[in-house]
Design an enzyme around this catalytic site. Structure first.
Site, mmCIF file in Angstrom:
data_model
loop_
_atom_site.group_PDB
_atom_site.id
_atom_site.type_symbol
_atom_site.label_atom_id
_atom_site.label_comp_id
_atom_site.label_asym_id
_atom_site.label_seq_id
_atom_site.Cartn_x
_atom_site.Cartn_y
_atom_site.Cartn_z
ATOM 1 N N GLY A 164 0.805 -1.219 0.000
ATOM 2 C CA GLY A 164 0.000 0.000 0.000
ATOM 3 C C GLY A 164 0.830 1.257 0.000
ATOM 4 O O GLY A 164 0.426 2.280 0.569
ATOM 5 N N TYR A 176 -13.348 -3.175 11.448
ATOM 6 C CA TYR A 176 -12.029 -2.525 11.368
ATOM 7 C C TYR A 176 -11.228 -2.784 12.633
ATOM 8 O O TYR A 176 -10.041 -3.138 12.572
ATOM 9 C CB TYR A 176 -12.209 -1.020 11.162
ATOM 10 N N SER A 232 -3.423 -0.047 14.984
ATOM 11 C CA SER A 232 -4.155 1.200 15.146
ATOM 12 C C SER A 232 -4.552 1.376 16.606
ATOM 13 O O SER A 232 -4.695 0.398 17.350
ATOM 14 C CB SER A 232 -5.418 1.167 14.278
#
Length: 306
Positions: free
Chosen positions: A16, A171, A146
């Site tokens: 990414g 998520y 995260s």
């Protein structure tokens, strides 16, 4: 077959890396004299990122390779091509991700898309690249987690969100999975003498397209963040600092987790970050490892088979 002589520069793969945190991570690695592979789904965006890095640093050794983490065949093809071309891999940064898809979507194999792209694709990729990693002198794998992992749980009874889908729950699960993967990978490396260092990092609250899309998915959250953006967030380049620290710094312990050291870990210079109690659960990490092997077919072989 791989080249008989290895290039002098160390090799890094960043998934990414066509935009946002991945691009800034790739830029940082280029400036630390790494050869960098930008692994991304979009050829147009990937090649544009290469051009931008070469404009920034004309001496950079950087290239694009196609990788679609939502397709396990693409993951295997990418890894096979890299094994054919290279002799060792020094740094793997599993950065690519998607956030808070409003509707449940599936990968080619039928995985819930956030779990599939953010975690399962990276799980298989790391397994497929193990022969190159173990051939390096001091290989390092960095998983991108995260702050959201702290509210996550691994729902083995509904891993793919079939019984009930919530964008943020999915998520959070995927980012907790990445942190558990980091811990389990270090345990397996130690037990199997793979010799790699497994770390994880999070960017705090970094202003990227992914982040902005995610907060817009909930009106109240989006409104709150618009008010607090100048105080609570940092740029993508600043958000990449903990990732680069995990990938290259010498002051680390195997299994470390880095994030911004400022207010509530939202911004600031890299420091060791706080993991939730769930993320430290070794039994949970091993259970997820075994389930992930079954789902992806990951074999974790140090040598390729013909």
């Amino acid at each position: 077959m791989p080249h008989s002589e290895r290039p002098s520069k160390r090799l890094a793969v960043v998934t990414g890396a066509n935009a946002g945190l991945g691009f800034e991570t790739a830029r940082g690695l280029v400036y630390q004299n790494y050869r960098v592979v930008i692994a991304a789904r979009s050829e147009h965006k990937g090649r544009a990122a290469v051009e931008a890095l070469l404009k920034d640093c004309p001496e950079a050794d950087v290239r694009f390779e196609a990788l679609d983490l939502s397709r396990l065949a693409s993951v295997r093809d990418f890894a096979a091509a890299l094994r054919e071309r290279e002799t060792a891999l020094d740094v793997l940064v599993n950065n690519a991700g998607i956030m808070a898809l409003p509707q449940r979507e599936l990968t080619e194999e039928g995985f819930e898309r956030q779990l599939g792209v953010n975690y399962l694709g990276h799980f298989l990729l790391t397994s497929e690249l193990l022969p190159l990693l173990t051939a390096a002198g001091a290989p390092r794998v960095v998983q991108l987690s995260s702050l959201a992992h702290r509210g996550g749980r691994i729902d083995f009874d509904d891993l793919q969100g079939e019984k009930g889908y919530d964008p943020w729950r999915a998520y959070r699960q995927s980012k907790l999975a990445m942190l558990l993967f980091s811990q389990a990978l270090q345990q397996h490396s130690d037990a199997e003498s793979w010799g790699l260092d497994s770390l994880a990092a999070h960017p705090g609250l970094a202003r990227t397209a992914l982040f902005e899309h995610g907060v817009r998915s909930r009106a109240l959250v989006g409104a709150l963040f618009r008010l607090t953006l100048p105080i609570m967030t940092q740029s993508a380049a600043e958000g990449a600092r903990p990732i680069l620290h995990a990938a290259t710094a010498s002051d680390f312990r195997p299994g470390d987790y880095f994030g911004p050291g400022g207010f509530a870990e939202t911004r600031g210079a890299p420091e060791r970050a706080r993991m939730s109690a769930t993320a430290c659960d070794a039994a949970l990490a091993e259970r997820l490892w075994q389930v992930s092997c079954e789902l992806t077919g990951a074999m974790w072989r140090e040598e390729t088979t013909t």
